[in-house]
Design a protein around this motif. Structure first.
Motif, PDB file in Angstrom:
ATOM      1  N   PHE A   1      34.173  43.461  48.572  1.00  0.00           N
ATOM      2  CA  PHE A   1      33.993  44.175  47.436  1.00  0.00           C
ATOM      3  C   PHE A   1      32.313  44.800  47.572  1.00  0.00           C
ATOM      4  O   PHE A   1      32.055  45.803  47.125  1.00  0.00           O
ATOM      5  N   LEU A   2      31.453  44.043  48.078  1.00  0.00           N
ATOM      6  CA  LEU A   2      30.263  44.450  48.728  1.00  0.00           C
ATOM      7  C   LEU A   2      30.261  45.889  49.421  1.00  0.00           C
ATOM      8  O   LEU A   2      29.421  46.571  49.175  1.00  0.00           O
ATOM      9  N   ALA A   3      31.193  45.718  50.539  1.00  0.00           N
ATOM     10  CA  ALA A   3      31.427  46.879  51.494  1.00  0.00           C
ATOM     11  C   ALA A   3      31.642  48.001  50.690  1.00  0.00           C
ATOM     12  O   ALA A   3      30.920  49.367  50.844  1.00  0.00           O
ATOM     13  N   VAL A   4      32.615  47.803  49.813  1.00  0.00           N
ATOM     14  CA  VAL A   4      33.031  49.022  49.111  1.00  0.00           C
ATOM     15  C   VAL A   4      32.050  49.711  48.138  1.00  0.00           C
ATOM     16  O   VAL A   4      31.815  50.961  48.120  1.00  0.00           O
ATOM     17  N   LEU A   5      31.389  48.843  47.420  1.00  0.00           N
ATOM     18  CA  LEU A   5      30.288  49.200  46.733  1.00  0.00           C
ATOM     19  C   LEU A   5      29.277  49.996  47.265  1.00  0.00           C
ATOM     20  O   LEU A   5      28.813  51.229  46.946  1.00  0.00           O
ATOM     21  N   VAL A   6      28.581  49.444  48.521  1.00  0.00           N
ATOM     22  CA  VAL A   6      27.678  49.953  49.270  1.00  0.00           C
ATOM     23  C   VAL A   6      27.779  51.214  49.946  1.00  0.00           C
ATOM     24  O   VAL A   6      27.055  52.427  49.769  1.00  0.00           O
TER      25      VAL A   6
ATOM     26  N   TRP B   1      40.664  32.420  32.382  1.00  0.00           N
ATOM     27  CA  TRP B   1      40.436  33.960  32.739  1.00  0.00           C
ATOM     28  C   TRP B   1      41.497  34.566  32.490  1.00  0.00           C
ATOM     29  O   TRP B   1      42.769  34.098  32.658  1.00  0.00           O
ATOM     30  N   PRO B   2      41.390  35.940  32.389  1.00  0.00           N
ATOM     31  CA  PRO B   2      42.648  36.766  32.281  1.00  0.00           C
ATOM     32  C   PRO B   2      43.270  37.304  33.603  1.00  0.00           C
ATOM     33  O   PRO B   2      44.435  37.625  33.589  1.00  0.00           O
ATOM     34  N   VAL B   3      42.548  36.958  34.739  1.00  0.00           N
ATOM     35  CA  VAL B   3      42.888  37.359  36.060  1.00  0.00           C
ATOM     36  C   VAL B   3      42.581  36.008  36.930  1.00  0.00           C
ATOM     37  O   VAL B   3      41.447  35.439  36.759  1.00  0.00           O
ATOM     38  N   PRO B   4      43.139  35.774  37.918  1.00  0.00           N
ATOM     39  CA  PRO B   4      43.029  34.855  39.190  1.00  0.00           C
ATOM     40  C   PRO B   4      42.029  35.408  39.943  1.00  0.00           C
ATOM     41  O   PRO B   4      42.155  34.897  41.427  1.00  0.00           O
ATOM     42  N   LEU B   5      41.186  36.308  39.793  1.00  0.00           N
ATOM     43  CA  LEU B   5      40.511  37.031  40.821  1.00  0.00           C
ATOM     44  C   LEU B   5      38.982  37.125  40.341  1.00  0.00           C
ATOM     45  O   LEU B   5      38.897  37.493  39.127  1.00  0.00           O
ATOM     46  N   TYR B   6      37.993  36.745  40.978  1.00  0.00           N
ATOM     47  CA  TYR B   6      36.471  37.091  40.431  1.00  0.00           C
ATOM     48  C   TYR B   6      35.699  37.464  41.670  1.00  0.00           C
ATOM     49  O   TYR B   6      36.171  37.424  42.795  1.00  0.00           O
ATOM     50  N   ILE B   7      34.704  38.067  41.460  1.00  0.00           N
ATOM     51  CA  ILE B   7      33.633  38.544  42.214  1.00  0.00           C
ATOM     52  C   ILE B   7      32.473  37.510  42.563  1.00  0.00           C
ATOM     53  O   ILE B   7      32.078  36.913  41.725  1.00  0.00           O
ATOM     54  N   ASN B   8      32.552  36.959  43.568  1.00  0.00           N
ATOM     55  CA  ASN B   8      32.018  35.579  43.978  1.00  0.00           C
ATOM     56  C   ASN B   8      30.490  36.130  44.062  1.00  0.00           C
ATOM     57  O   ASN B   8      29.884  37.234  44.219  1.00  0.00           O
ATOM     58  N   GLY B   9      29.626  35.104  44.107  1.00  0.00           N
ATOM     59  CA  GLY B   9      27.909  35.100  44.289  1.00  0.00           C
ATOM     60  C   GLY B   9      27.761  35.733  45.560  1.00  0.00           C
ATOM     61  O   GLY B   9      28.395  35.720  46.545  1.00  0.00           O
ATOM     62  N   MET B  10      26.630  36.729  45.307  1.00  0.00           N
ATOM     63  CA  MET B  10      26.247  37.495  46.435  1.00  0.00           C
ATOM     64  C   MET B  10      24.931  37.774  46.510  1.00  0.00           C
ATOM     65  O   MET B  10      24.175  37.334  47.583  1.00  0.00           O
TER      66      MET B  10
ATOM     67  N   ALA C   1      37.779  51.207  41.375  1.00  0.00           N
ATOM     68  CA  ALA C   1      39.330  51.636  41.850  1.00  0.00           C
ATOM     69  C   ALA C   1      39.763  50.588  42.553  1.00  0.00           C
ATOM     70  O   ALA C   1      40.907  50.301  42.405  1.00  0.00           O
ATOM     71  N   GLU C   2      38.920  49.925  43.520  1.00  0.00           N
ATOM     72  CA  GLU C   2      39.447  49.191  44.612  1.00  0.00           C
ATOM     73  C   GLU C   2      39.951  47.864  43.616  1.00  0.00           C
ATOM     74  O   GLU C   2      41.034  47.382  44.028  1.00  0.00           O
ATOM     75  N   ILE C   3      39.087  47.336  42.728  1.00  0.00           N
ATOM     76  CA  ILE C   3      39.635  46.135  42.010  1.00  0.00           C
ATOM     77  C   ILE C   3      40.808  46.123  41.020  1.00  0.00           C
ATOM     78  O   ILE C   3      41.674  45.425  41.096  1.00  0.00           O
ATOM     79  N   ARG C   4      40.928  47.437  40.854  1.00  0.00           N
ATOM     80  CA  ARG C   4      42.134  47.896  39.952  1.00  0.00           C
ATOM     81  C   ARG C   4      43.264  47.931  40.827  1.00  0.00           C
ATOM     82  O   ARG C   4      44.520  47.410  40.243  1.00  0.00           O
ATOM     83  N   ARG C   5      43.158  48.329  41.925  1.00  0.00           N
ATOM     84  CA  ARG C   5      44.437  48.215  42.957  1.00  0.00           C
ATOM     85  C   ARG C   5      44.814  46.658  43.331  1.00  0.00           C
ATOM     86  O   ARG C   5      45.882  46.727  43.367  1.00  0.00           O
ATOM     87  N   TRP C   6      43.826  46.006  43.511  1.00  0.00           N
ATOM     88  CA  TRP C   6      43.982  44.423  43.515  1.00  0.00           C
ATOM     89  C   TRP C   6      44.731  44.070  42.570  1.00  0.00           C
ATOM     90  O   TRP C   6      45.697  43.294  42.847  1.00  0.00           O
TER      91      TRP C   6
ATOM     92  N   ALA D   1      31.352  47.166  37.649  1.00  0.00           N
ATOM     93  CA  ALA D   1      32.536  46.934  38.107  1.00  0.00           C
ATOM     94  C   ALA D   1      33.364  45.890  37.302  1.00  0.00           C
ATOM     95  O   ALA D   1      34.424  45.864  36.897  1.00  0.00           O
ATOM     96  N   ALA D   2      32.775  44.548  37.119  1.00  0.00           N
ATOM     97  CA  ALA D   2      33.210  43.558  36.332  1.00  0.00           C
ATOM     98  C   ALA D   2      33.653  43.851  34.999  1.00  0.00           C
ATOM     99  O   ALA D   2      34.640  43.391  34.649  1.00  0.00           O
ATOM    100  N   ARG D   3      32.708  44.699  34.480  1.00  0.00           N
ATOM    101  CA  ARG D   3      32.925  45.191  32.948  1.00  0.00           C
ATOM    102  C   ARG D   3      34.207  45.980  32.818  1.00  0.00           C
ATOM    103  O   ARG D   3      35.018  45.678  32.008  1.00  0.00           O
ATOM    104  N   GLU D   4      34.379  46.671  33.870  1.00  0.00           N
ATOM    105  CA  GLU D   4      35.462  47.639  33.674  1.00  0.00           C
ATOM    106  C   GLU D   4      36.755  47.337  34.097  1.00  0.00           C
ATOM    107  O   GLU D   4      37.566  47.914  33.747  1.00  0.00           O
ATOM    108  N   THR D   5      36.624  46.076  34.701  1.00  0.00           N
ATOM    109  CA  THR D   5      37.808  45.698  35.192  1.00  0.00           C
ATOM    110  C   THR D   5      38.493  44.323  34.754  1.00  0.00           C
ATOM    111  O   THR D   5      39.463  43.735  34.837  1.00  0.00           O
ATOM    112  N   GLY D   6      37.408  43.637  33.986  1.00  0.00           N
ATOM    113  CA  GLY D   6      37.510  42.349  33.419  1.00  0.00           C
ATOM    114  C   GLY D   6      37.518  41.274  34.044  1.00  0.00           C
ATOM    115  O   GLY D   6      38.124  40.096  33.676  1.00  0.00           O
ATOM    116  N   VAL D   7      37.267  41.163  35.344  1.00  0.00           N
ATOM    117  CA  VAL D   7      37.337  40.197  36.320  1.00  0.00           C
ATOM    118  C   VAL D   7      35.808  39.350  36.156  1.00  0.00           C
ATOM    119  O   VAL D   7      34.830  39.992  35.710  1.00  0.00           O
TER     120      VAL D   7
END
Length: 351
Positions: free
Chosen positions: A282-287, A54-63, A296-301, A80-86
């Motif tokens: 991430f769910l809270a930010v999205l909704v 993986w390019p980053v050690p961060l992922y969006i977990n199953g929801m 923007a949040e994922i990019r900040r992270w 969000a995953a597409r735009e940030t690469g996670v």
């Protein structure tokens, strides 16, 4: 009924977010060495586990998935995953297996993210044939198998037989055709469980510990009498599980559960996680704020991860495992009772 339950899960998970405050991640502190810092430009975020890179050690977990509302959530997560690469995992695909008309609420993860790393998510009741259908639907790169006996116990319509899960997990690990990650859903994986999973042929596990979204509480809130309230808070935290997993060979470990900000990600990586999953935040930010806000949040992270690693003098993920870490409070007491010696973590940099 399944679609209604999926929508209830989303609403009840969101309702818990404002109450998520202190947890065991706060008991993990770095020793500050004022001249140890490196350069942000030199930090490499790449990580590997179980043959996965993986390019980053961060992922969006199953929801989620399995209802119109869940499909909308997955649409935003996929973008969000597409735009940030996670990397991104789907929610449980059981709703799709019961009702194939719900396929698009999951398939959107691949349609909107054609080149990303996608994990299909199934439960331990799933057959190999069903798992392959789920993998094919998402053109998934890996398979998550969630184990959730606590949630099922509190769920009004949940499963009541768990003894066959190990045999089924072994079948899925052997027959999926893609890398397999077994994960809890917020109650943690003990060392004994990790050893059992390793012996079943599972190459990687996400400890998914207590401290974030509480699915025992969610299922109890769906009950008219709320008679399983005492299960809220059950299990071990992600830091506790990662400390238990220290030195365990033959299975790679990921971390999630109660991750609130980039410092928690760095803490988990320093305790041995190959990558760290985030769901509730991430769910809270999205909704509440929309897809662009989540991007923007994922990019900040991602940016703050590199800054924190540079601050600690860690040029890559393995370097974080050589930083000096203090384990304090109730987490230290947990380690003492479980026979885990954490004193060496405070001096592992050699200084």
């Amino acid at each position: 009924m399944t679609a209604e339950r999926k929508d209830q899960h989303i609403e009840l998970a969101l309702a818990q977010q404002p109450g998520i405050g202190a947890n065991d991640f706060d008991a993990v502190r770095f020793v500050h060495h004022a001249l140890a810092g490196g350069d942000v430009a030199a930090v490499d975020l790449r990580t590997s586990f179980a043959g996965v890179h993986w390019p980053v050690p961060l992922y969006i977990n199953g929801m989620t998935g399995g209802s119109a509302r869940a499909g909308e959530v997955n649409h935003g997560l996929a973008i969000a995953a597409r735009e940030t690469g996670v990397p991104i995992a789907s929610g449980s695909m059981s709703a799709y297996f019961k009702d194939p008309s719900q396929a698009d609420t999951y398939r959107v993860l691949r349609r909107e993210n054609p080149d990303g790393f996608v994990l299909a998510n199934i439960n331990a009741e799933t057959s190999v044939e069903q798992a392959r259908r789920g993998i094919e639907l998402l053109a998934a790169d890996a398979l998550q198998i969630h184990i959730n006996a606590v949630q099922e116990t509190a769920m009004p319509e949940g499963d009541r037989a768990f003894s066959h899960w190990p045999e089924r997990i072994a079948e899925l690990a052997a027959g999926a055709g893609v890398p397999v990650v077994v994960k809890e859903v917020g109650f943690g994986l003990s060392r004994r469980t990790l050893e059992r999973l390793r012996d079943l042929g599972v190459p990687a596990a996400d400890v998914a510990g207590r401290g974030g979204t509480d699915f025992a509480r969610i299922e109890n809130d769906r009950r008219r009498l709320g008679e399983f309230a005492y299960l809220s808070g059950w299990g071990q935290s992600a830091p506790a599980c990662l400390l238990e997993a220290g030195g365990l060979d033959g299975i790679d470990v990921l971390g999630s559960g109660g991750v609130r900000h980039p410092l928690d990600v760095v803490r988990a990586l320093a305790l041995g996680a190959a990558a760290v999953g985030v769901s509730g935040r991430f769910l809270a930010v999205l909704v509440q704020e929309g897809t662009e806000a989540l991007i923007a949040e994922i990019r900040r992270w991602q940016g703050q991860l590199t800054q924190l690693m540079a601050l600690l003098g860690a040029v890559d993920v393995p370097s974080l495992r050589r930083t000096d870490v203090l384990i304090t409070g109730e987490l230290a007491e947990y380690c003492r009772l479980r026979g885990i010696d954490v004193t060496g973590l405070a001096r592992r940099s050699g200084t």
